[in-house]
Enzyme design. Sequence first.
Site, PDB file in Angstrom:
ATOM      1  N   HIS A  17      26.063  20.758  47.746  1.00 17.78           N
ATOM      2  CA  HIS A  17      25.325  19.498  47.594  1.00 17.78           C
ATOM      3  C   HIS A  17      26.272  18.353  47.256  1.00 17.78           C
ATOM      4  CE1 HIS A  17      22.392  16.515  46.424  1.00 17.78           C
ATOM      5  NE2 HIS A  17      22.934  16.441  45.225  1.00 17.78           N
ATOM      6  N   ARG A  45      30.459   8.270  50.119  1.00 15.00           N
ATOM      7  CA  ARG A  45      31.839   7.773  50.017  1.00 15.00           C
ATOM      8  C   ARG A  45      32.662   8.391  51.138  1.00 15.00           C
ATOM      9  NH1 ARG A  45      29.748   9.113  45.115  1.00 15.00           N
ATOM     10  NH2 ARG A  45      30.541  11.245  45.315  1.00 15.00           N
ATOM     11  N   GLU A  50      15.756  21.819  42.483  1.00 13.68           N
ATOM     12  CA  GLU A  50      16.645  22.264  41.409  1.00 13.68           C
ATOM     13  C   GLU A  50      16.006  23.398  40.611  1.00 13.68           C
ATOM     14  OE1 GLU A  50      18.167  19.161  38.894  1.00 13.68           O
ATOM     15  OE2 GLU A  50      18.152  17.646  40.479  1.00 13.68           O
ATOM     16  N   GLN A  63      18.994   4.077  44.134  1.00 17.53           N
ATOM     17  CA  GLN A  63      20.128   4.748  43.498  1.00 17.53           C
ATOM     18  C   GLN A  63      21.471   4.242  44.031  1.00 17.53           C
ATOM     19  OE1 GLN A  63      20.023   8.990  44.150  1.00 17.53           O
ATOM     20  NE2 GLN A  63      22.020   9.349  43.224  1.00 17.53           N
TER      21      GLN A  63
END
Lengths: 408, 408
Positions: free
Chosen positions: B129, B138, B196, B235
């Site tokens: 992940h 990025r 999760e 976010q």
Amino acid sequence: MTTAAARFGTTGFGAENLPYASFSVAGGDRRLGVRLGDQVIAIAALAAQVGTPRLDDAARDAVSGPDLDALLAAGHTAWQPLRTWLQEVVTTDGLDTAVESAATPVADVQLHLPFTVADYVDYYASEHHASNIGQMFRPDEDPLKPNWKHLPVGYHGRAGTVIASGTDIPRPKGLRPDPSGTPSFGASRRLDIEAELGFVVGGSAPEGEVTVARAGAEHLFGVVLFNDWSARDIQAYEYVPLGPYLGKSFASSISMWVVPFDALTDARVEPPTRDHELTAYLDDSVDGPWGLDITMEVEIDGQVVSNPPARTLYWTAPQMVAHMSVNGASLRPGDFFGSGTVSGTEVDQRGSFIELSWGGKEPLTLDNGHEQTFLTDGQTVTLRGTAPGANGSVIDFGECVGTITPAT
Amino acid sequence: MTTAAARFGTTGFGAENLPYASFSVAGGDRRLGVRLGDQVIAIAALAAQVGTPRLDDAARDAVSGPDLDALLAAGHTAWQPLRTWLQEVVTTDGLDTAVESAATPVADVQLHLPFTVADYVDYYASEHHASNIGQMFRPDEDPLKPNWKHLPVGYHGRAGTVIASGTDIPRPKGLRPDPSGTPSFGASRRLDIEAELGFVVGGSAPEGEVTVARAGAEHLFGVVLFNDWSARDIQAYEYVPLGPYLGKSFASSISMWVVPFDALTDARVEPPTRDHELTAYLDDSVDGPWGLDITMEVEIDGQVVSNPPARTLYWTAPQMVAHMSVNGASLRPGDFFGSGTVSGTEVDQRGSFIELSWGGKEPLTLDNGHEQTFLTDGQTVTLRGTAPGANGSVIDFGECVGTITPAT
């Protein structure tokens, strides 16, 4: 005939201030108190003594708890009548004896954490601080990230380690960057303070979306001094890409007297001019101004080295509440917001030692000869704060103190 | 003569599982229950019925609360005897009638948040992940930051918005990046899930420094499924430099049955080989292995699209507790840890839609023809999970469900 305010009220803690605390005497039960001069008055005992015609049942119940929790949960409709009643009692001729019977000298009480912290969010609201840190941490970039003037940058901190002023601060351990490239584990070598304001919030907003106006009118209960102790080396290594964690979470100290937001009416000032247009939910021109003219003081080992001016904060408290909740996040009684380090334009207005010593490269020489960069074991840091109060008075925030002890 | 396990125990919820929940019937009081098959058994009622010679007063008091709070506070010395007693009762011939008298069909009860969340920390423990997200967010850098394999990267989330499975998720609003450079305010266009595991912690460690061994033996109470809903656009704009805030804080859903850590003994497996040496406090070879062979399932609108394998998590639950507390931060009952999104090596093992659709650029075509990227209003996401249990049994985690409703 005289009044309690005349008998006990001293500069900084007169009838215009009346900050709240949780206190106990000689190991007895914790009680909710209010400060007048050098006395703390047990509010429930005072109520029993003089009667509370102004208070409804919710407010009366709320003052009989050990701390502010019930009052924060009761909401703003309980706060204003309580404060008005307290101010009347301490300024009424002849009630000084009743007040005295519910009072204990501050010197004789033990103070406790004044409320249970629900969620704690730390902001980054000082432009000068954010610029200074940006220059040091990311020298090849613009010091402010592109988002900084569009929203109040913030993150959640650890609520369970918000602690009482006076608690010692053991030097934290963690992984620190090393020139070798492999980090090493050990005690922080760059332990620092962050001189902040803390905003104590009450009432509930289960669906979030609290406007600036409603935040100010209904949710901002009080203000404290806040020292968000920071291990700069641990933080620098861990914080990419999800933000600070162990570099901050070991301890954050708050001052023990919660100054009512209503005591700060005369301290409210225009925030700095914003050079970007604010999106509607962050427009804090409504019912403002919302800046706070609180002058802080950073003292280390008995010497004042800085006076951070909170009026320079770019983002205001109601904006912090509005931002936190605009995505639908609920607000609970006991929610707590840090302003982020307060730093002004001048060197002696910086609210952290990483700024005061420019990353440790320009030590401050203290009067005792110590070359001050980051904190050494045994050093004591004290934050103080004052603001203009009603009738020409001064609002004193008391102290937020901590002493560094060696790593365990 | 028969046993309750034989009468009521069905695959996934037999005597080897016995997960806990807070439940009520027809608007009555909330009670602590334990699940056997399709029945929920009121623990205090069962105790009154059959007696609890194995339990001390602390454990007996702890089961009479409305949820797990008292049991979590009672600490590990109460957990094991309680579980042993429950397993004995449901596997003892002739006690099936007593169990039945304390039982209600799961279909007839309302489930509630099983414990009060103290502090909530979300980790980022899946290498696949973290690599996927790094590549997308990025693209010009190494996908993993230099710290990623040296410590479990994590941050504090909002405890007050951890909510019960089944609660609707209104689409959050916030400032989103815009090609113009000026962000715009509105409903998230990139609403996502994060599949999760959640770890429920009990006991107290006021001074922190909980070792891996102590975390495993004394503090890890149970495991739930956890969907950390994420607004990727909000976010992406806000998260520099202090980490995610509004992009996550609007809602995080947990499954309602807390599977005891002790039910997962047969699911414990070696974590992936670590390719850097771990610093001593993160060495989890002690009393291990601590990996968990839990296979998750992500279903959207009735179709399973992914099976994230928790056994691939690089960092284990005791490491998360040890890391949180190594700097001296206290641990409290009700502390809660998210693993971070679980993603395996394969495309159909990814635990978020940003990964499944590679940033929205490679939509998944669902069986109903829908081109799935991020979530649209009205869509329902269900997480499920199973693990190997004792005696060849299956441990079922139940479901963690949420439906997206339009922005308010």
